[in-house]
Write a protein that holds these residues in place. Structure first.
Motif, mmCIF file in Angstrom:
data_model
loop_
_atom_site.group_PDB
_atom_site.id
_atom_site.type_symbol
_atom_site.label_atom_id
_atom_site.label_comp_id
_atom_site.label_asym_id
_atom_site.label_seq_id
_atom_site.Cartn_x
_atom_site.Cartn_y
_atom_site.Cartn_z
ATOM 1 N N VAL A 108 0.941 -1.266 -0.092
ATOM 2 C CA VAL A 108 0.011 0.039 -0.114
ATOM 3 C C VAL A 108 0.805 1.082 0.040
ATOM 4 O O VAL A 108 0.501 2.304 -0.796
ATOM 5 N N LYS A 109 2.101 1.190 0.850
ATOM 6 C CA LYS A 109 2.951 2.460 0.860
ATOM 7 C C LYS A 109 3.359 2.606 -0.795
ATOM 8 O O LYS A 109 3.443 3.799 -0.964
ATOM 9 N N ASN A 110 3.844 1.634 -1.414
ATOM 10 C CA ASN A 110 4.388 1.859 -2.504
ATOM 11 C C ASN A 110 3.514 1.727 -3.719
ATOM 12 O O ASN A 110 3.986 1.346 -4.806
ATOM 13 N N LEU A 111 1.981 1.953 -3.598
ATOM 14 C CA LEU A 111 1.332 1.779 -4.751
ATOM 15 C C LEU A 111 1.512 2.679 -5.852
ATOM 16 O O LEU A 111 1.893 3.835 -5.825
ATOM 17 N N ASP A 112 1.570 2.343 -7.187
ATOM 18 C CA ASP A 112 1.942 3.028 -8.122
ATOM 19 C C ASP A 112 0.648 3.281 -9.272
ATOM 20 O O ASP A 112 0.279 2.182 -9.802
ATOM 21 N N ALA A 113 0.277 4.376 -9.380
ATOM 22 C CA ALA A 113 -1.002 4.429 -10.029
ATOM 23 C C ALA A 113 -0.655 4.377 -11.560
ATOM 24 O O ALA A 113 -1.386 4.076 -12.331
ATOM 25 N N GLY A 114 0.708 4.508 -11.903
ATOM 26 C CA GLY A 114 0.951 4.524 -13.371
ATOM 27 C C GLY A 114 0.166 5.142 -14.282
ATOM 28 O O GLY A 114 -0.111 6.413 -14.350
ATOM 29 N N LYS A 115 -0.241 4.675 -15.334
ATOM 30 C CA LYS A 115 -1.043 5.166 -16.486
ATOM 31 C C LYS A 115 -2.725 4.808 -16.233
ATOM 32 O O LYS A 115 -3.307 4.634 -16.982
ATOM 33 N N LYS A 116 -3.060 4.800 -14.926
ATOM 34 C CA LYS A 116 -4.505 4.456 -14.673
ATOM 35 C C LYS A 116 -5.386 5.747 -15.093
ATOM 36 O O LYS A 116 -4.945 6.900 -14.965
ATOM 37 N N SER A 117 -6.661 5.514 -15.475
ATOM 38 C CA SER A 117 -7.475 6.624 -15.787
ATOM 39 C C SER A 117 -7.740 7.367 -14.709
ATOM 40 O O SER A 117 -7.491 6.917 -13.277
ATOM 41 N N ASN A 118 -8.393 8.566 -14.768
ATOM 42 C CA ASN A 118 -8.769 9.393 -13.498
ATOM 43 C C ASN A 118 -9.681 8.587 -12.450
ATOM 44 O O ASN A 118 -9.343 8.663 -11.349
ATOM 45 N N MET A 119 -10.523 7.917 -13.217
ATOM 46 C CA MET A 119 -11.566 7.413 -12.273
ATOM 47 C C MET A 119 -10.811 6.167 -11.226
ATOM 48 O O MET A 119 -11.092 5.942 -10.174
ATOM 49 N N ASP A 120 -10.014 5.276 -12.091
ATOM 50 C CA ASP A 120 -9.042 4.453 -11.171
ATOM 51 C C ASP A 120 -8.098 4.982 -10.087
ATOM 52 O O ASP A 120 -7.907 4.614 -9.156
ATOM 53 N N LEU A 121 -7.429 6.338 -10.731
ATOM 54 C CA LEU A 121 -6.579 6.861 -9.696
ATOM 55 C C LEU A 121 -7.661 7.327 -8.446
ATOM 56 O O LEU A 121 -6.861 7.088 -7.343
ATOM 57 N N VAL A 122 -8.604 7.988 -8.709
ATOM 58 C CA VAL A 122 -9.355 8.613 -7.423
ATOM 59 C C VAL A 122 -9.781 6.984 -6.567
ATOM 60 O O VAL A 122 -9.675 7.275 -5.344
ATOM 61 N N SER A 151 -1.239 13.508 -5.318
ATOM 62 C CA SER A 151 -1.614 12.882 -6.414
ATOM 63 C C SER A 151 -3.188 13.218 -6.514
ATOM 64 O O SER A 151 -3.770 13.234 -7.640
ATOM 65 N N LEU A 152 -3.898 12.904 -5.558
ATOM 66 C CA LEU A 152 -5.213 12.902 -5.628
ATOM 67 C C LEU A 152 -5.879 14.441 -5.854
ATOM 68 O O LEU A 152 -6.620 14.653 -6.513
ATOM 69 N N ILE A 153 -5.105 15.287 -5.019
ATOM 70 C CA ILE A 153 -5.441 16.611 -5.365
ATOM 71 C C ILE A 153 -5.136 17.184 -6.880
ATOM 72 O O ILE A 153 -6.025 17.967 -7.429
ATOM 73 N N ASN A 154 -4.126 16.967 -7.271
ATOM 74 C CA ASN A 154 -3.759 17.234 -8.592
ATOM 75 C C ASN A 154 -4.590 16.367 -9.557
ATOM 76 O O ASN A 154 -4.590 17.051 -10.838
ATOM 77 N N GLY A 155 -5.503 15.430 -9.481
ATOM 78 C CA GLY A 155 -6.217 14.834 -10.362
ATOM 79 C C GLY A 155 -7.568 15.494 -10.325
ATOM 80 O O GLY A 155 -8.433 15.345 -11.295
ATOM 81 N N MET A 156 -7.741 16.511 -9.331
ATOM 82 C CA MET A 156 -9.077 17.408 -9.452
ATOM 83 C C MET A 156 -8.948 18.326 -10.413
ATOM 84 O O MET A 156 -8.134 18.682 -11.085
ATOM 85 N N ASN A 157 -10.426 18.180 -11.186
ATOM 86 C CA ASN A 157 -10.557 19.369 -12.174
ATOM 87 C C ASN A 157 -10.597 20.603 -11.612
ATOM 88 O O ASN A 157 -10.706 20.860 -10.366
ATOM 89 N N PRO A 158 -10.620 21.877 -12.479
ATOM 90 C CA PRO A 158 -10.547 23.200 -11.658
ATOM 91 C C PRO A 158 -11.857 23.666 -11.057
ATOM 92 O O PRO A 158 -11.822 24.568 -10.257
ATOM 93 N N GLN A 159 -12.676 22.860 -11.184
ATOM 94 C CA GLN A 159 -14.090 23.118 -10.225
ATOM 95 C C GLN A 159 -14.045 22.229 -9.004
ATOM 96 O O GLN A 159 -14.787 22.274 -8.062
ATOM 97 N N GLY A 160 -12.853 21.641 -8.816
ATOM 98 C CA GLY A 160 -12.736 20.883 -7.511
ATOM 99 C C GLY A 160 -13.505 19.456 -7.347
ATOM 100 O O GLY A 160 -13.264 18.856 -6.330
ATOM 101 N N GLY A 161 -13.819 18.947 -8.520
ATOM 102 C CA GLY A 161 -14.313 17.533 -8.568
ATOM 103 C C GLY A 161 -13.443 16.655 -9.466
ATOM 104 O O GLY A 161 -12.358 16.948 -9.746
ATOM 105 N N TYR A 162 -14.075 15.747 -9.793
ATOM 106 C CA TYR A 162 -13.233 14.577 -10.571
ATOM 107 C C TYR A 162 -14.132 14.298 -11.644
ATOM 108 O O TYR A 162 -15.282 14.266 -11.588
ATOM 109 N N LEU A 163 -13.683 14.131 -12.992
ATOM 110 C CA LEU A 163 -14.299 13.915 -14.203
ATOM 111 C C LEU A 163 -14.108 12.071 -14.487
ATOM 112 O O LEU A 163 -13.283 11.746 -14.279
ATOM 113 N N TYR A 164 -15.389 11.557 -14.174
ATOM 114 C CA TYR A 164 -15.456 10.281 -14.684
ATOM 115 C C TYR A 164 -16.019 10.014 -15.886
ATOM 116 O O TYR A 164 -17.147 10.392 -16.286
#
Length: 166
Positions: A108-122, A151-164
């Protein structure tokens, strides 16, 4: 297929069965339930979860219906649950120093999100943050927790949410 393939669906089924069976005769109402019964049920659940552990982690490596993998997410969610319930139970396996949890903590400490989509990343980062937040006084975990949060914060859209996108 091995029993580990069915872990997420088995867990969901177990929750449905517990809920359904509580309506049957002989199951105490919340008012009749004792602390000892609650602790016994938690201990039984912990034993079942540990019985599902393979090589120190709880990963099924199963593809979901959209052919996406959630590597590390099962272990992160289980680790969170065990560390959280460990605050109430007297079980030496349920703390961040327990040898039984070290492989899970490392994963868990070393999880790598790699090229996951935004939904998977969240999803992955959210359960990673939940699990790591249960571990205190560990500088490596603190670094991983900050990185996952960033990483989670940087994945947010400008309005503060996430695009799925489905």
């Amino acid at each position: 297929m091995s029993r580990s393939v069915y872990f997420p669906s088995a867990l969901a089924s177990l929750l449905v069965l517990v809920q359904a069976s509580s309506a049957q005769a002989g199951v105490p109402t919340p008012e009749e339930l004792t602390d000892e019964q609650v602790v016994a049920a938690l201990n039984k659940g912990v034993e079942w979860i540990f019985s599902q552990q393979q090589d120190g982690i709880w990963e099924t490596n199963v593809w979901d219906e959209n052919k996406k993998r959630y590597d590390g997410a099962n272990t992160a969610l289980v680790l969170y649950a065990l560390l959280h319930v460990g605050e109430s139970l007297k079980d030496s396996r349920l703390n961040s120093h327990a040898k039984e949890l070290q492989p899970a903590i490392e994963l868990v400490k070393n999880l790598d999100a790699g090229k996951k989509s935004n939904m998977d990343l969240v999803y992955l980062r959210s359960v990673q943050i939940m699990a790591l937040s249960q571990i205190r006084d560990n500088k490596e975990v603190d670094v991983a927790l900050r990185a996952a949060s960033k990483s989670l914060i940087n994945g947010m859209n400008p309005q503060g949410g996430y695009l799925y996108r489905f």
